[in-house]
Structures are given as C-alpha cells and as structure tokens.
Write a protein that holds these residues in place. Structure first.
Motif, mmCIF file in Angstrom:
data_model
loop_
_atom_site.group_PDB
_atom_site.id
_atom_site.type_symbol
_atom_site.label_atom_id
_atom_site.label_comp_id
_atom_site.label_asym_id
_atom_site.label_seq_id
_atom_site.Cartn_x
_atom_site.Cartn_y
_atom_site.Cartn_z
ATOM 1 N N ASN A 1 37.276 33.200 38.872
ATOM 2 C CA ASN A 1 35.948 33.549 38.362
ATOM 3 C C ASN A 1 34.914 33.574 39.483
ATOM 4 O O ASN A 1 34.052 34.447 39.540
ATOM 5 N N GLY A 2 35.019 32.582 40.388
ATOM 6 C CA GLY A 2 34.102 32.546 41.520
ATOM 7 C C GLY A 2 34.297 33.747 42.440
ATOM 8 O O GLY A 2 33.328 34.308 42.951
ATOM 9 N N ILE B 1 35.439 36.722 41.550
ATOM 10 C CA ILE B 1 34.923 37.917 40.881
ATOM 11 C C ILE B 1 33.407 37.963 40.968
ATOM 12 O O ILE B 1 32.820 39.027 41.223
ATOM 13 N N ARG B 2 32.742 36.817 40.794
ATOM 14 C CA ARG B 2 31.278 36.791 40.921
ATOM 15 C C ARG B 2 30.855 37.133 42.340
ATOM 16 O O ARG B 2 29.850 37.820 42.560
ATOM 17 N N SER B 3 31.618 36.658 43.317
ATOM 18 C CA SER B 3 31.302 36.969 44.711
ATOM 19 C C SER B 3 31.426 38.463 44.985
ATOM 20 O O SER B 3 30.567 39.064 45.638
ATOM 21 N N TRP C 1 31.194 40.826 42.786
ATOM 22 C CA TRP C 1 30.126 41.503 42.065
ATOM 23 C C TRP C 1 28.817 41.426 42.844
ATOM 24 O O TRP C 1 28.049 42.390 42.898
ATOM 25 N N THR C 2 28.570 40.289 43.491
ATOM 26 C CA THR C 2 27.365 40.153 44.316
ATOM 27 C C THR C 2 27.392 41.143 45.466
ATOM 28 O O THR C 2 26.384 41.790 45.779
ATOM 29 N N SER D 1 36.146 43.256 39.401
ATOM 30 C CA SER D 1 34.683 43.421 39.432
ATOM 31 C C SER D 1 34.297 44.891 39.457
ATOM 32 O O SER D 1 33.447 45.337 38.667
#
Length: 256
Positions: free
Chosen positions: A2-3, A5-7, A9-10, A109
C-alpha cells in the motif's frame, strides 16, 4: 505494498507531463470523436436510403480513441522511462530492492489512474457525440440500448490497456524514443501497412492484430469479418499481459 502504491501515485500526480498528457488525451478523444460523429451523421442524413451503410452511432462517438490511444500510451511509457532518464530508478531500487514489488506498484497505481481517466473520457465522448448525432437528425443511441453500455465502458478499458502497454514497452526498452517508436508501430503503423496487403492478409490483420481486435469492444453493430467484442478485447488483454511479463523479466535481469 500500500505504501509503495501511494508512493508511485505521488510520483505520477506530481509530474506536469501527467496532466498535460491527460488533457491531450481528452481533447483528442472527445473533440475528434464529436467532429467525426457530427460529420458522419450529416452525411448519413443526406444520403439516399439505398446508399446508407451500416450506421453505428456508438462507435462513431468513440472514434477519437484511435488517436487518444497514443497519448495514453505515451503517458504509460513515461511512467517507466522518466525514471531511467533522470537516474531516479537507482534510488527507487535502493529503497525497494525487490523489483517485482516496485513494478507491480507502478502497474497498480498507473492502471487505476488510466482506467478512471478512460472511463470519464469514454462517457464524455459518448454523451456529447450522441447529442450532436441527434441534432443532425441521424439515428442515435442511449446507454440503455443493447450493447451500448458495454461499448462505452469498453472504451475506457481499451485506453487503460493501451496505457499499461506503454508502461510495459517502457520497462522493456528503458528509452523514451525507442518505446514510443514501438508504441506507434503497434498501434498505427501495422494497421496502415496492412492496407497495402492483399485483401485476405488485410482481413487477418484487422481481425487478429491486438489493437485492431481490441477496438471491437467499442462497437455495437456486428461485423462478420471481425472477432466478437469480448473475444477481440481478450486478444488485446493477452498481448498486454505478455508485454508486462516481458517488462518484468527484463527489469529483473538487468543491472539497473
């Protein structure tokens, strides 16, 4: 994961090229589709009844996908190759040494972003195109008509797959120019060259070439010389999956 994927996406949303390319995709798909729909609808109305060919208002309003597939594919290429061109890939692999996890995070992402964008563009193209077709006095459709909802949703699915195909090519080639050359060849050049081939060969290319078969998902009127919508889309899915696996294999095998 999850981390990761968020990275990713950023990274994706912080690039100016992401939004510029998305705007270009929307303009090409919606703008070109509505222009073609309006022109073909007017020609259909003016033609004599005996001279009117099979009319597919849904496919006409989604015809801008033919060029929009390039822009969304370019964005997919840049998701991978921009890290190689800036050297950021070394930092990414230092933080995430398991390359498969990094690759899957990029796929998830960007795939979600491309799918959402494709759906918005597809529905906007359809609604505006049908309004113009109806205004011209030609037969038009609604989402409740048989096969129409599938075609509109399929247009977004098609764009999402082309974006992932671009990402896979970027992972395999690692250079923006080379990946873009492959993308243009796959999406446009093969189909253009096939027009110069004998009729039997041309029919085979139009029937089974991945991007040609994949566009069947955006049509409603049956074509006896083409695959069924979901069968054609399955060909594109298989081709894209094979390219993604190839990108993963090369990402693991290379030093960087």
């Amino acid at each position: 994961m999850n981390g990761l994927i968020r990275s990713e996406w950023t990274k994706l949303r912080s690039l100016r090229s992401t939004w510029l390319t998305l705007v270009g995709t929307a303009v090409l798909c919606v703008g070109l589709g509505t222009l073609i729909a309006r022109g073909q609808a007017s020609a259909h109305v003016r033609a004599a009844p005996a001279d009117r060919p099979a009319f597919d208002p849904t496919a006409l309003s989604l015809s801008g996908i033919f060029l929009a597939q390039l822009t969304i594919g370019v964005l997919g290429v840049l998701v991978m190759t921009s890290e190689y061109s800036t050297g950021m890939i070394q930092s990414s692999l230092t933080v995430v040494p398991r390359r498969g996890r990094l690759y899957v995070a990029k796929i998830c992402s960007f795939g979600a972003f491309a799918l959402l964008s494709g759906q918005v563009i597809g529905f906007a193209s359809f609604l505006l195109g049908q309004a113009l077709i109806a205004g011209a006095g030609a037969p038009h459709t609604t989402l409740a008509d048989p096969g129409v909802f599938r075609a509109v949703v399929g247009s977004g699915l098609y764009l999402a797959l082309l974006g992932l195909l671009g990402l896979a090519l970027g992972a395999m080639v690692r250079a923006t120019a080379g990946a873009l050359a492959l993308l243009v060849t796959i999406t446009l050049l093969v189909r253009l060259v096939s027009a110069t081939l004998p009729a039997t060969w041309q029919q085979r290319v139009n029937q089974y070439w991945p991007t040609s078969a994949g566009t069947r998902i955006t049509t409603v009127v049956p074509d006896s010389h083409s695959l069924a919508p979901w069968a054609g889309f399955g060909v594109l899915c298989a081709f894209t999956a094979a390219c993604l696996l190839g990108g993963f294999a090369l990402l693991r095998a290379r030093d960087v």
